[in-house]
Design a protein around this motif. Structure first.
Motif, PDB file in Angstrom:
ATOM      1  N   LYS A   1      34.055  26.873   4.254  1.00 26.11           N
ATOM      2  CA  LYS A   1      33.857  25.718   3.360  1.00 26.11           C
ATOM      3  C   LYS A   1      34.360  24.441   4.033  1.00 26.11           C
ATOM      4  CE  LYS A   1      35.854  25.683  -0.803  1.00 26.11           C
ATOM      5  NZ  LYS A   1      36.438  26.412  -1.960  1.00 26.11           N
ATOM      6  N   GLN A   2      35.545  24.537   4.613  1.00 29.37           N
ATOM      7  CA  GLN A   2      36.150  23.360   5.234  1.00 29.37           C
ATOM      8  C   GLN A   2      35.414  22.962   6.502  1.00 29.37           C
ATOM      9  OE1 GLN A   2      40.389  23.030   5.361  1.00 29.37           O
ATOM     10  NE2 GLN A   2      40.699  24.490   3.683  1.00 29.37           N
ATOM     11  N   VAL A   3      34.881  23.930   7.220  1.00 30.96           N
ATOM     12  CA  VAL A   3      34.077  23.624   8.411  1.00 30.96           C
ATOM     13  C   VAL A   3      32.884  22.781   8.003  1.00 30.96           C
ATOM     14  CG1 VAL A   3      32.506  24.622  10.135  1.00 30.96           C
ATOM     15  CG2 VAL A   3      34.774  25.608   9.800  1.00 30.96           C
ATOM     16  N   LYS A   4      32.233  23.217   6.933  1.00 28.48           N
ATOM     17  CA  LYS A   4      31.051  22.485   6.465  1.00 28.48           C
ATOM     18  C   LYS A   4      31.449  21.071   6.049  1.00 28.48           C
ATOM     19  CE  LYS A   4      26.820  23.952   4.667  1.00 28.48           C
ATOM     20  NZ  LYS A   4      26.089  25.023   4.011  1.00 28.48           N
TER      21      LYS A   4
ATOM     22  N   PHE B   1      27.390  22.665  13.016  1.00 27.84           N
ATOM     23  CA  PHE B   1      28.517  23.204  12.256  1.00 27.84           C
ATOM     24  C   PHE B   1      28.137  23.572  10.827  1.00 27.84           C
ATOM     25  CE2 PHE B   1      31.600  23.254  15.466  1.00 27.84           C
ATOM     26  CZ  PHE B   1      31.335  22.188  16.305  1.00 27.84           C
ATOM     27  N   ASN B   2      27.092  22.947  10.312  1.00 28.67           N
ATOM     28  CA  ASN B   2      26.576  23.390   9.006  1.00 28.67           C
ATOM     29  C   ASN B   2      25.994  24.784   9.127  1.00 28.67           C
ATOM     30  OD1 ASN B   2      27.233  21.134   7.418  1.00 28.67           O
ATOM     31  ND2 ASN B   2      25.477  20.011   8.237  1.00 28.67           N
ATOM     32  N   LYS B   3      25.231  24.957  10.210  1.00 23.01           N
ATOM     33  CA  LYS B   3      24.630  26.284  10.460  1.00 23.01           C
ATOM     34  C   LYS B   3      25.722  27.323  10.677  1.00 23.01           C
ATOM     35  CE  LYS B   3      21.767  26.753  13.863  1.00 23.01           C
ATOM     36  NZ  LYS B   3      20.891  26.559  15.028  1.00 23.01           N
TER      37      LYS B   3
ATOM     38  N   MET C   1      29.076  31.895   9.052  1.00 25.98           N
ATOM     39  CA  MET C   1      30.392  32.473   8.765  1.00 25.98           C
ATOM     40  C   MET C   1      30.362  33.191   7.415  1.00 25.98           C
ATOM     41  SD  MET C   1      32.791  29.295  10.060  1.00 25.98           S
ATOM     42  CE  MET C   1      34.425  29.912   9.664  1.00 25.98           C
ATOM     43  N   VAL C   2      29.670  32.593   6.470  1.00 26.14           N
ATOM     44  CA  VAL C   2      29.573  33.206   5.138  1.00 26.14           C
ATOM     45  C   VAL C   2      28.722  34.475   5.214  1.00 26.14           C
ATOM     46  CG1 VAL C   2      28.755  32.867   2.781  1.00 26.14           C
ATOM     47  CG2 VAL C   2      29.888  30.992   3.978  1.00 26.14           C
ATOM     48  N   THR C   3      27.615  34.367   5.952  1.00 30.46           N
ATOM     49  CA  THR C   3      26.740  35.529   6.130  1.00 30.46           C
ATOM     50  C   THR C   3      27.507  36.679   6.775  1.00 30.46           C
ATOM     51  OG1 THR C   3      24.883  34.012   6.452  1.00 30.46           O
ATOM     52  CG2 THR C   3      24.554  36.308   7.126  1.00 30.46           C
TER      53      THR C   3
END
Lengths: 359, 348
Positions: A317-320, A330-332, A337-339
């Motif tokens: 979340k914080q990366v995004k 970094f959005n990707k 990371m979630v996937t």
């Protein structure tokens, strides 16, 4: 058959509790040299690159092998989080493993010798490191106090001498050092010949560059944090997979009171990759890391992040939120990371323990 | 090992003499010590005349010198025992100070070569430190090493090194309970590395084999923390541990580095751990409060000199630790006295 010497302090083999994960695109001849040390263990081989190529595994090893087709079949659409044409794909091996410990090694890493000329059983040292506590809260000037012949020094508070569980054991390399492309270009002949006979805990609050060439970790403690990111084919960056995993892992270990050790064991790194190829891969990373480091240095995780997965999702979340503006990548990456966590949890259904933590 | 060309005029070697006969100590170090100016300070409680062999360039300070400078009031800082060396720091005008306990002799490295501890300390102090990010190949400025992949480029110039903490072969600096429990334990492991202790990481800085940049951090190396039954063996004191943590807080605040590792010295057998333990265990207990205190200590952003850092630390010690134990109150007072003394001596 396997000539494992009984070490003085009789380190347990852990042969049913540890998997060796090896990414490869070429061949696994290097395993011949490691045979005396690796043969008791199960190998997970992650074949990168062209799935139609046959990888030759030397006789006598117990292994499972996954190529890109296997990864796609097992993960379905979630396979998008696993890098293609990059050794970062190795983290798929961590995900499918059912063991407590992982040791991962590159296929150009061989058995090194210590200063007495004795061959180093790197795996045994990693096991020693992982089975003894870490001391991240106060630096011991005699390094790992749990090693034979060492102890805590005067002034080290007794309340901190129990240490904390060790989540990661980061080994080093003789011969070809793990330099970035610019350094390789400037110093093509430099070889690491210094054997530093120490293991130490990296202090809490301190980041480090984690190299995936010679790495052990407790999969039950920290596995979900060991995502090696989006690298290689179709990605703007390479050679930052282990770095990314290391920064995430360190932040989470610091939050959860786990330790990371670095130092012994050494392996012999034989192959220097092409510095110009490396420069192209690393180029963006060299700039981006100037933003990434302050990000990781200032990350805080809320108290209710009590499992590694929760910590990791919070990090994503914080990366995004904070790195998305550095580059769309970094959005990707945050999505990947979630996937990754979703895939991890699917392949590793957890049991929630009485204290609310997950196994 | 050292490629740095040493300017001998920049170095003082300070020796706190806790024994009268310094002959064997000085002879063992002759090849190194004879190149430099020495400041020898005799423990004011040690009665008699020091025996110092010929051929050294030194200044000697004894009780009368100390009393002359410090005065005889009851508030005066005590320079007895291991603290006598701090008087040497006060008297020095040099940039680098190296201090080694008088029961330590030169060590040999794993190849059997003589270790020039002074040269190594000077190398450590005159090459940058890297406290903001850990380099897994340890000191990147060492020959044959460099920064590893993933080390941010903006952090590769490093910062000045304020303190260099060396180690000990044979009798390691273990506390009395540990040595008493393992009477045969000797340190035989030569770890060929120097590393920077990261920002905000605290460590026990032993005074046995230490060096510092006096111009950068001088006032922070101070005699302050005396145990009630402090003795003349390192097992019976923790004054250096206290001082070291002050120095680390000061270095962290002023963005200077602290290095640990090489050089090794060989520490001779001395004393009995069990006897020391019977006499003095208070130090071991006090660390439980001292360490968390220093770990959480943050100085005001406006504080910009080592002297002012020390004064601020003293104020916080007075406020937060002193109520628990008079030892801390006394330490705070000593620290403030020391800063006054330091400033007074500088202006004379």
């Amino acid at each position: 058959m396997a000539a494992i010497e009984a070490s003085k302090s009789s380190t347990p083999l852990l042969k049913d509790e540890l998997d060796i994960v090896i990414p490869t695109i070429r061949n696994l001849d290097f395993l011949e040299m490691w045979r005396p040390f690796f043969q008791p263990y199960h190998l997970i081989i992650v074949q990168d690159g062209d799935p139609s190529k046959k990888i030759n595994v030397p006789e006598g090893f117990d292994y499972e092998l996954y190529n890109r087709n296997d990864i796609n079949k097992i993960l379905g659409p979630k396979a998008s989080c696993i890098s293609f044409k990059d050794s970062a794909c190795r983290c798929f091996g961590y995900m499918v493993s059912k063991k407590k410990y992982i040791f991962t090694i590159d296929d150009d890493c061989f058995v090194a010798k210590d200063p007495t000329g004795k061959e180093i059983n790197a795996l045994e040292q990693h096991i020693k490191n992982l089975l003894s506590p870490s001391t991240p809260f106060f630096f011991n000037t005699l390094y790992d106090p749990y090693r034979d012949g060492a102890d805590f020094v005067r002034g080290y508070p007794f309340s901190l001498r129990e240490g904390v569980p060790t989540a990661v054991s980061h080994g080093l390399w003789l011969n070809i050092p793990d330099y970035d492309a610019p350094t390789q270009l400037v110093k093509p002949r430099e070889r690491n010949t210094r054997y530093v006979d120490a293991v130490m805990t990296i202090p809490k609050g301190t980041l480090f560059p984690m190299c995936g060439m010679n790495l052990g970790f407790n999969r039950e403690l920290i596995g979900p944090a060991m995502y090696f990111g989006l690298m290689g084919d179709g990605q703007p960056i390479g050679r930052y997979d282990d770095m990314w995993a290391g920064w995430c892992t360190k932040v989470i270990c610091d939050h959860m009171g786990l330790g990371i050790k670095t130092g012994l064991p050494y392996i012999w790194h034989s192959k220097a990759s092409n510095p110009f190829v490396n420069l192209k891969k690393e180029y963006k990373g060299i700039y981006w890391q100037e933003e990434l480091i302050p990000f990781f240095q200032s990350v805080t995780l809320p108290k209710d992040c009590t499992t590694v997965q929760k910590c990791y999702l919070e990090l994503a979340k914080q990366v995004k939120a904070k790195l998305g503006k550095v580059d769309e990548y970094f959005n990707k990456l945050a999505d990947a990371m979630v996937t990754w966590i979703e895939a991890w949890d699917e392949l590793n259904p957890s049991t929630v323990l009485a204290n609310g933590s997950t196994k | 090992m050292s490629e740095i060309s040493i300017n001998h005029d920049e170095v003082d070697i300070v020796i706190g003499a806790l024994q009268l006969d310094l002959t064997s100590f000085m002879e063992e170090w002759r090849s190194v010590f004879s190149q430099f100016h020495l400041i020898i300070v005799q423990d004011p409680d040690l009665k008699g005349k020091l025996e110092i062999p010929a051929g050294f360039n030194f200044d000697l300070y004894t009780k009368s010198d100390i009393d002359g400078v410090v005065g005889l009031s009851s508030n005066a800082i005590s320079f007895s025992g291991y603290s006598c060396r701090y008087f040497g720091y006060l008297m020095s005008h040099k940039k680098y100070i190296i201090a080694i306990d008088d029961d330590c002799v030169p060590a040999k490295d794993s190849a059997g070569n003589f270790v020039d501890a002074v040269a190594q300390h000077i190398t450590n102090l005159s090459t940058p430190a890297t406290p903001f990010f850990f380099n897994t190949l340890y000191d990147p400025f060492c020959k044959g090493a460099d920064f590893v992949r993933g080390y941010p480029f903006s952090l590769r110039s490093g910062v000045d090194c304020g303190l260099s903490c060396g180690l000990w072969l044979n009798l390691a600096d273990l506390d009395a309970p540990t040595q008493a429990l393992k009477p045969e334990l000797r340190n035989t492991r030569y770890v060929d590395a120097v590393l920077t202790v990261p920002l905000r990481t605290m460590m026990p800085t032993s005074g046995i084999n230490i060096a510092f940049n006096r111009e950068l951090v001088g006032p922070a190396l101070l005699p302050a923390f005396r145990l009630a039954k402090e003795g003349n063996l390192r097992w019976e004191t923790v004054e250096d541990i206290w001082t070291g943590m002050c120095v680390k807080v000061v270095c962290d605040h002023l963005r200077l580095g602290v290095k640990s590792g090489l050089p090794y010295v060989w520490r001779k057998e001395r004393g009995n751990a069990i006897e020391s333990l019977k006499k003095e265990w208070e130090g071991v207990k006090l660390m439980e409060d001292v360490v968390p205190f220093f770990q959480s200590l943050r100085l005001s952003t406006s504080v910009a000199t080592a002297e002012d850092c020390v004064s601020e630390i003293a104020a916080v010690v007075k406020q937060k630790l002193a109520p628990a134990n008079p030892v801390f109150a006394r330490a705070a007072e000593n620290m403030l006295e020391w800063v006054k003394l330091w400033k007074r001596v500088r202006t004379q």
